[in-house]
Design an enzyme around this catalytic site. Structure first.
Site, PDB file in Angstrom:
ATOM      1  N   CYS A  14     -43.048 -13.490  47.265  1.00  0.00           N
ATOM      2  CA  CYS A  14     -43.075 -13.032  45.878  1.00  0.00           C
ATOM      3  C   CYS A  14     -44.036 -11.858  45.790  1.00  0.00           C
ATOM      4  O   CYS A  14     -45.017 -11.800  46.529  1.00  0.00           O
ATOM      5  CB  CYS A  14     -43.562 -14.180  44.986  1.00  0.00           C
ATOM      6  N   SER A  41     -44.237 -18.814  32.191  1.00  0.00           N
ATOM      7  CA  SER A  41     -45.533 -19.136  32.781  1.00  0.00           C
ATOM      8  C   SER A  41     -46.583 -18.328  32.044  1.00  0.00           C
ATOM      9  O   SER A  41     -46.801 -17.162  32.342  1.00  0.00           O
ATOM     10  CB  SER A  41     -45.530 -18.776  34.268  1.00  0.00           C
ATOM     11  N   LEU A  42     -47.200 -18.945  31.072  1.00  0.00           N
ATOM     12  CA  LEU A  42     -48.116 -18.200  30.191  1.00  0.00           C
ATOM     13  C   LEU A  42     -49.544 -18.255  30.737  1.00  0.00           C
ATOM     14  O   LEU A  42     -50.153 -17.216  30.987  1.00  0.00           O
ATOM     15  CB  LEU A  42     -48.024 -18.766  28.772  1.00  0.00           C
ATOM     16  N   CYS A  62     -49.730 -13.583  41.266  1.00  0.00           N
ATOM     17  CA  CYS A  62     -50.513 -14.536  40.464  1.00  0.00           C
ATOM     18  C   CYS A  62     -51.616 -15.134  41.357  1.00  0.00           C
ATOM     19  O   CYS A  62     -51.346 -15.581  42.471  1.00  0.00           O
ATOM     20  CB  CYS A  62     -49.628 -15.641  39.890  1.00  0.00           C
ATOM     21  N   GLU A 102     -38.471 -22.853  50.422  1.00  0.00           N
ATOM     22  CA  GLU A 102     -38.685 -24.260  50.106  1.00  0.00           C
ATOM     23  C   GLU A 102     -37.859 -24.710  48.911  1.00  0.00           C
ATOM     24  O   GLU A 102     -37.631 -23.940  47.976  1.00  0.00           O
ATOM     25  CB  GLU A 102     -40.162 -24.481  49.740  1.00  0.00           C
ATOM     26  N   CYS A 159     -44.980 -25.353  45.134  1.00  0.00           N
ATOM     27  CA  CYS A 159     -44.266 -24.268  45.785  1.00  0.00           C
ATOM     28  C   CYS A 159     -45.138 -23.437  46.709  1.00  0.00           C
ATOM     29  O   CYS A 159     -46.305 -23.196  46.471  1.00  0.00           O
ATOM     30  CB  CYS A 159     -43.629 -23.371  44.736  1.00  0.00           C
TER      31      CYS A 159
END
Ligand code: SAH
Length: 348
Positions: free
Chosen positions: A109, A211-212, A113, A89, A338
């Site tokens: 991925c 990305s915390l 997460c 995408e 996403c």
């Protein structure tokens, strides 16, 4: 077969010489491809050369498999099909200063997460440099626009595909190619610490976005497995080094999940940890936190924070000298975040 867009001008030149073509042809082919003219459409390249190149490499641009246009703000979301039928995408957003594209770096991925749709089915493969470039070229061609900014915030973890991503960065910057300045490129990572050090050594003036999503290891490890490998402290050490070497301002992404990481205490904790790890009396590193109410993905069960919690969170940060903005949601009517479109497609 390697994609033709993965070749640098020098690599293409060497290849042309190898197949008995004049070297200058490589430059002509490169600049046309990167302007969005497909090999088959080039009028100054002979049939025989085209056939030879097509037998040696994949010469196709990503194919528009689906395209959604937001009625609210004109944001365009593409589901691109690659030559091996895998889908990725990309999203094109219009801002006052021009067009920004958000591109994918991998098919799927493997970072896991918990709030993210792109990782649910794992990683299928890395994208080649040319497949990263192809997303920009295909979008510019389809919309007949020139894109001025790139964010690597689509599907995948860019630092888990390091070599291809670095090659992409170098090619996209070439004046004879797409010609986008490093300062107009952001790379977002979930925190692959050794690769942040490696990137800092390359001294490419891109913006690094971290990305915390949590200020402490317990909370962060519960939502981001990568934190078990490199904790918040190690990650912020790497950020400090990145800033020291490149002088580029850092930005932090913080996804607000109701009841998990969105309390005023979390905000205070976040401000304290950023200030103590990244700023000393002699250094005032510019830090920017982007707050993003979590986009609710069915599988995660996480709920988005309410407006008041978001506002309060931002205020606590600002009070402590940390600039915070609440991300404007673009393309909310087309599921522009996403991973969601690819996932929908693979389940249908
Ligand atoms: N792997 C990279 C880049 C891709 S994700 C990274 O982790 O940074 C791009 C951004 O979207 C990251 O900040 C990611 O944490 C965030 N994100 C993923 N899923 C989300 C969701 N459901 N809601 C809000 N933000 C999300």
């Amino acid at each position: 077969m390697k994609n033709i867009l993965s070749y640098t001008p020098d690599e293409l030149k060497a290849l042309m010489v190898e197949i008995g073509e004049p070297a200058y042809r490589a430059g002509q082919i490169f600049s046309q491809l990167h302007k969005g003219i497909a090999l088959s459409e080039m009028t100054n390249v002979g049939k025989k050369t085209k056939a030879e190149l097509e037998s040696l490499m994949d010469c196709a641009f990503p194919l528009v498999r689906r395209k959604l246009v937001s009625a609210l703000d004109g944001t365009v979301k593409y589901l691109f099909e690659l030559s091996d039928k895998n889908c990725i995408e990309s999203v094109v957003m219009k801002y006052e200063h021009g067009y920004t594209i958000c591109i994918s770096s991998q098919v799927g991925c493997r970072m896991g997460c918990r709030f993210c749709a792109s990782t649910i089915a794992g990683k299928v493969r890395d994208l080649e440099a040319g497949e990263l470039l192809g997303q920009i070229i295909a979008a510019q061609r389809d919309l007949n626009i020139r894109i001025s900014n790139v964010v690597m915030m689509g599907i995948g973890e860019p630092l888990d595909n390091f070599d291809n991503v670095v090659k992409f960065l170098r090619i996209v910057n070439l004046p004879e190619g797409i010609n986008i300045g490093y300062r107009h490129i952001s790379l977002s990572t979930c925190g692959v610490v050794p690769k942040i050090y490696e990137l800092s050594k390359l001294d490419l003036p891109i913006t690094l976005s971290i990305s915390l999503h949590a200020p402490d290891d317990d909370t962060r490890s519960a939502i981001m497995p990568v934190n078990n490998a490199w904790g918040v402290g190690e990650l912020l050490d790497a950020c400090r080094e990145y800033y020291k070497v490149t002088g580029r301002r850092m930005s932090f992404e913080y996804t607000l999940i109701s009841g998990k990481n969105d309390s005023p205490d979390s905000a205070v904790h976040l401000a304290n940890v950023l200030n103590s790890k990244l700023r000393s009396r002699s250094e005032t590193m510019p830090i920017h936190v982007n707050l993003i109410p979590v986009n609710e993905v069915e599988e995660s069960g996480f709920k988005s924070s309410g407006r008041d919690s978001v506002r309060r969170f931002a205020a606590e940060l600002e009070k402590r000298g940390i600039r915070a903005t609440v991300r404007r949601t673009l393309g909310s009517d087309i599921n522009a975040s996403c991973g969601q479109l690819r996932r929908e497609e693979s389940q249908s």
